[in-house]
Design a protein around this motif. Structure first.
Motif, PDB file in Angstrom:
ATOM      1  N   ARG A  12      34.671  32.861  40.046  1.00 44.65           N
ATOM      2  CA  ARG A  12      33.389  32.515  40.719  1.00 44.65           C
ATOM      3  C   ARG A  12      32.755  33.342  41.568  1.00 44.65           C
ATOM      4  O   ARG A  12      31.959  33.125  42.282  1.00 44.65           O
ATOM      5  CB  ARG A  12      33.673  31.139  41.663  1.00 44.65           C
ATOM      6  CG  ARG A  12      34.305  30.049  40.726  1.00 44.65           C
ATOM      7  CD  ARG A  12      34.547  28.726  41.600  1.00 44.65           C
ATOM      8  NE  ARG A  12      34.954  27.544  40.831  1.00 44.65           N
ATOM      9  CZ  ARG A  12      35.458  26.114  41.345  1.00 44.65           C
ATOM     10  NH1 ARG A  12      35.363  26.225  42.578  1.00 44.65           N
ATOM     11  NH2 ARG A  12      36.041  25.552  40.798  1.00 44.65           N
ATOM     12  N   PHE A  13      33.660  34.574  41.405  1.00 48.83           N
ATOM     13  CA  PHE A  13      32.873  35.727  42.673  1.00 48.83           C
ATOM     14  C   PHE A  13      31.750  35.927  42.346  1.00 48.83           C
ATOM     15  O   PHE A  13      30.743  36.118  43.126  1.00 48.83           O
ATOM     16  CB  PHE A  13      33.627  36.851  42.472  1.00 48.83           C
ATOM     17  CG  PHE A  13      35.205  36.738  42.875  1.00 48.83           C
ATOM     18  CD1 PHE A  13      35.262  36.375  44.326  1.00 48.83           C
ATOM     19  CD2 PHE A  13      36.211  36.806  41.974  1.00 48.83           C
ATOM     20  CE1 PHE A  13      36.683  36.411  44.638  1.00 48.83           C
ATOM     21  CE2 PHE A  13      37.664  36.653  42.491  1.00 48.83           C
ATOM     22  CZ  PHE A  13      37.650  36.493  43.837  1.00 48.83           C
ATOM     23  N   SER A  14      31.156  36.167  41.100  1.00 54.18           N
ATOM     24  CA  SER A  14      29.747  36.347  40.782  1.00 54.18           C
ATOM     25  C   SER A  14      28.707  35.344  40.892  1.00 54.18           C
ATOM     26  O   SER A  14      27.659  35.628  41.489  1.00 54.18           O
ATOM     27  CB  SER A  14      29.777  37.042  39.116  1.00 54.18           C
ATOM     28  OG  SER A  14      30.007  35.915  38.253  1.00 54.18           O
TER      29      SER A  14
ATOM     30  N   LYS B  24      27.150  40.438  38.117  1.00 51.99           N
ATOM     31  CA  LYS B  24      28.506  40.629  37.527  1.00 51.99           C
ATOM     32  C   LYS B  24      29.602  40.951  38.271  1.00 51.99           C
ATOM     33  O   LYS B  24      29.470  41.880  39.177  1.00 51.99           O
ATOM     34  CB  LYS B  24      28.528  41.027  36.091  1.00 51.99           C
ATOM     35  CG  LYS B  24      28.642  42.568  36.229  1.00 51.99           C
ATOM     36  CD  LYS B  24      28.621  43.159  34.671  1.00 51.99           C
ATOM     37  CE  LYS B  24      29.837  42.871  33.942  1.00 51.99           C
ATOM     38  NZ  LYS B  24      31.182  43.407  34.738  1.00 51.99           N
ATOM     39  N   THR B  25      30.791  40.438  38.070  1.00 55.19           N
ATOM     40  CA  THR B  25      31.935  41.059  38.634  1.00 55.19           C
ATOM     41  C   THR B  25      32.377  42.218  38.112  1.00 55.19           C
ATOM     42  O   THR B  25      32.463  42.726  37.098  1.00 55.19           O
ATOM     43  CB  THR B  25      33.454  40.021  38.721  1.00 55.19           C
ATOM     44  OG1 THR B  25      33.004  38.830  39.073  1.00 55.19           O
ATOM     45  CG2 THR B  25      34.381  40.663  39.500  1.00 55.19           C
ATOM     46  N   GLY B  26      32.622  43.268  39.106  1.00 52.46           N
ATOM     47  CA  GLY B  26      33.081  44.643  38.540  1.00 52.46           C
ATOM     48  C   GLY B  26      34.335  44.870  37.829  1.00 52.46           C
ATOM     49  O   GLY B  26      35.301  44.249  38.429  1.00 52.46           O
ATOM     50  N   HIS B  27      34.645  45.745  37.123  1.00 61.46           N
ATOM     51  CA  HIS B  27      35.764  46.094  36.653  1.00 61.46           C
ATOM     52  C   HIS B  27      35.995  47.656  36.558  1.00 61.46           C
ATOM     53  O   HIS B  27      35.142  48.389  35.982  1.00 61.46           O
ATOM     54  CB  HIS B  27      36.080  45.576  34.919  1.00 61.46           C
ATOM     55  CG  HIS B  27      35.770  44.078  34.984  1.00 61.46           C
ATOM     56  ND1 HIS B  27      36.917  43.236  35.433  1.00 61.46           N
ATOM     57  CD2 HIS B  27      34.767  43.237  34.453  1.00 61.46           C
ATOM     58  CE1 HIS B  27      36.605  42.130  35.386  1.00 61.46           C
ATOM     59  NE2 HIS B  27      35.352  41.809  34.964  1.00 61.46           N
TER      60      HIS B  27
ATOM     61  N   HIS C  31      35.705  40.119  46.912  1.00 54.65           N
ATOM     62  CA  HIS C  31      35.565  39.744  48.668  1.00 54.65           C
ATOM     63  C   HIS C  31      34.403  38.922  49.077  1.00 54.65           C
ATOM     64  O   HIS C  31      33.453  39.139  48.554  1.00 54.65           O
ATOM     65  CB  HIS C  31      35.616  41.092  49.468  1.00 54.65           C
ATOM     66  CG  HIS C  31      36.850  42.013  49.196  1.00 54.65           C
ATOM     67  ND1 HIS C  31      36.639  43.174  48.831  1.00 54.65           N
ATOM     68  CD2 HIS C  31      38.166  41.613  49.372  1.00 54.65           C
ATOM     69  CE1 HIS C  31      37.716  43.755  48.638  1.00 54.65           C
ATOM     70  NE2 HIS C  31      38.686  42.706  49.097  1.00 54.65           N
ATOM     71  N   LYS C  32      34.516  37.982  49.946  1.00 58.69           N
ATOM     72  CA  LYS C  32      33.729  37.417  50.240  1.00 58.69           C
ATOM     73  C   LYS C  32      32.814  37.706  51.141  1.00 58.69           C
ATOM     74  O   LYS C  32      33.313  38.468  51.938  1.00 58.69           O
ATOM     75  CB  LYS C  32      34.097  35.893  50.890  1.00 58.69           C
ATOM     76  CG  LYS C  32      34.840  34.938  49.849  1.00 58.69           C
ATOM     77  CD  LYS C  32      35.228  33.530  50.437  1.00 58.69           C
ATOM     78  CE  LYS C  32      35.836  32.598  49.625  1.00 58.69           C
ATOM     79  NZ  LYS C  32      34.712  32.049  48.743  1.00 58.69           N
TER      80      LYS C  32
ATOM     81  N   ALA D  73      30.404  23.431  41.278  1.00 58.60           N
ATOM     82  CA  ALA D  73      30.986  23.569  42.367  1.00 58.60           C
ATOM     83  C   ALA D  73      30.526  24.549  43.548  1.00 58.60           C
ATOM     84  O   ALA D  73      30.448  24.357  44.521  1.00 58.60           O
ATOM     85  CB  ALA D  73      32.443  23.838  41.995  1.00 58.60           C
ATOM     86  N   VAL D  74      29.885  25.591  43.020  1.00 60.58           N
ATOM     87  CA  VAL D  74      29.424  26.752  43.491  1.00 60.58           C
ATOM     88  C   VAL D  74      27.902  26.710  43.932  1.00 60.58           C
ATOM     89  O   VAL D  74      27.663  26.791  45.111  1.00 60.58           O
ATOM     90  CB  VAL D  74      29.722  28.096  43.117  1.00 60.58           C
ATOM     91  CG1 VAL D  74      29.172  29.126  43.791  1.00 60.58           C
ATOM     92  CG2 VAL D  74      31.244  28.240  42.689  1.00 60.58           C
TER      93      VAL D  74
END
Length: 285
Positions: free
Chosen positions: A16-18, A103-106, A134-135, A67-68
C-alpha cells in the motif's frame, strides 16, 4: 483543472505504500486515480487460469484501494497480466495523459539490467514519484534540487521543478527547501586536489545571487535555500537526510540509446543513495 494520477502497486497483496503516497497528492490536487497491479509471472497461455488469477487480484486490489483511498467514483482499479510494466505504463500515459505516475521504488539495477524505475524515468512524458516505504510526517518537508546553470535545457528543468515545488508547498502548507550542489568531480576530492569547504566558500556568494534571482522569478522568494558542494548524487542525498525530507523534487534529462545506457543521469544516480520519496520531472536531451 482536472488532474489524473496513475498508481502502480506491487504484485504482492496489501502493498500500500504507493497508494498512501498517491492519496496525499490526489487529496490536495483534486485528482482522479487509476490503480494498476501487474501479474508478471502468470501463465497467460492458460486462459482460464489467467482469468481466475486476474479476477482474484482485482478483488484484492479493490479491497486495498478502498482501505487506503476510501470509496470514491474517482478511483478505477486495473489488473494487467503482463511482465513488460514499463511499456504498458508508457502507452497508458500517452493514451490518457496522466499528470503523475506513482510507484514504489526498487533498487535492482546492474550493468546488464535496466529496472522498471529507470525505464520509466527515461521514457515517461509526465513526472513520476518513486516512493519509499516510509510514511510522511504530519508536517511535510519538501526539498527541491535545482541547477543554476545558464544552459537553456537546465533552465527549462528548473522551471518545471519550481512549478511543482510551488504547487506542492502550497498544497501541503509548507515552506520548501531549494538546494543546489556545486559540482566537484569525485577524483578531485579523493586526491585532495580540491578542498571542499574552501571551494564552497569561494563559489557560494555568486551562487546565492543566482539562486535568489531564480526563486524570485518563480515567486518562491520565501523558500529556504541550502548550498553545498561535491558530487550531486551524494550531496543531495546527504542534505535530504539532514533536512529529514519527505519528498525530493528534481529534474533529469532523458537520454536515449547508447548514450543513456552508458551515462544515465543525476536522478538515476541519486536513486542509489536517496532513502526518501523522489519526484522526477523530465526534459529531452
Amino acid at each position: 483543472m482536472n488532474r489524473s494520477i496513475l498508481v502502480i502497486v506491487g504484485d504482492q497483496k496489501h502493498d500500500r505504500f504507493s497508494l498512501e503516497k498517491a492519496q496525499y497528492f490526489a487529496g490536495h490536487l483534486d485528482a482522479s486515480i487509476d490503480v494498476v497491479r501487474f501479474l508478471s509471472s502468470i501463465d497467460t497461455s492458460n486462459k482460464q487460469l489467467c482469468e481466475t488469477a486476474v479476477a482474484q487480484a482485482r478483488a484484492d486490489l479493490e479491497q486495498d484501494s478502498l482501505a487506503v483511498l476510501g470509496s470514491s467514483s474517482q478511483v478505477d482499479c486495473h489488473v494487467i497480466a503482463d511482465s513488460d510494466i514499463a511499456s504498458w505504463v508508457v502507452n497508458a500515459c500517452k493514451q490518457k495523459h496522466f499528470d503523475l505516475v506513482v510507484k514504489t521504488g526498487h533498487r535492482t539495477e546492474n550493468l546488464f539490467h535496466t529496472p522498471t524505475d529507470w525505464q520509466l524515468i527515461r521514457q515517461l512524458d509526465c513526472p513520476i514519484l518513486i516512493a519509499c516505504d516510509h510514511k510522511w510526517r504530519s508536517k511535510q518537508v519538501l526539498m527541491a534540487a535545482v541547477d543554476v546553470s545558464t544552459q537553456a535545457r537546465k533552465q527549462a528543468l528548473n522551471s518545471l521543478i519550481l512549478q511543482w515545488t510551488a504547487l506542492l508547498s502550497a498544497a501541503f502548507s509548507c515552506v520548501p527547501y531549494v538546494v543546489y550542489s556545486i559540482p566537484i568531480a569525485k577524483p578531485l576530492l579523493e586526491l585532495d586536489i580540491v578542498e571542499k569547504n574552501d571551494y564552497l566558500k569561494s563559489k557560494k556568494p555568486a551562487v546565492e545571487k543566482q539562486l535568489a534571482k531564480l526563486l524570485g522569478d518563480c515567486e518562491l522568494a520565501h523558500a529556504n535555500t541550502h548550498i553545498t558542494a561535491g558530487p550531486p548524487e551524494k550531496t543531495l542525498a546527504h542534505v535530504a537526510n539532514e533536512l529529514k525530507a519527505d519528498v525530493v523534487i528534481m529534474g533529469c534529462v532523458r537520454r536515449k540509446g547508447v548514450k543513456g545506457f552508458l551515462l544515465g543521469n543525476t536522478a538515476e544516480k541519486v536513486l542509489h543513495h536517496l532513502r526518501t520519496d523522489i519526484l522526477i520531472v523530465e526534459a529531452c536531451d
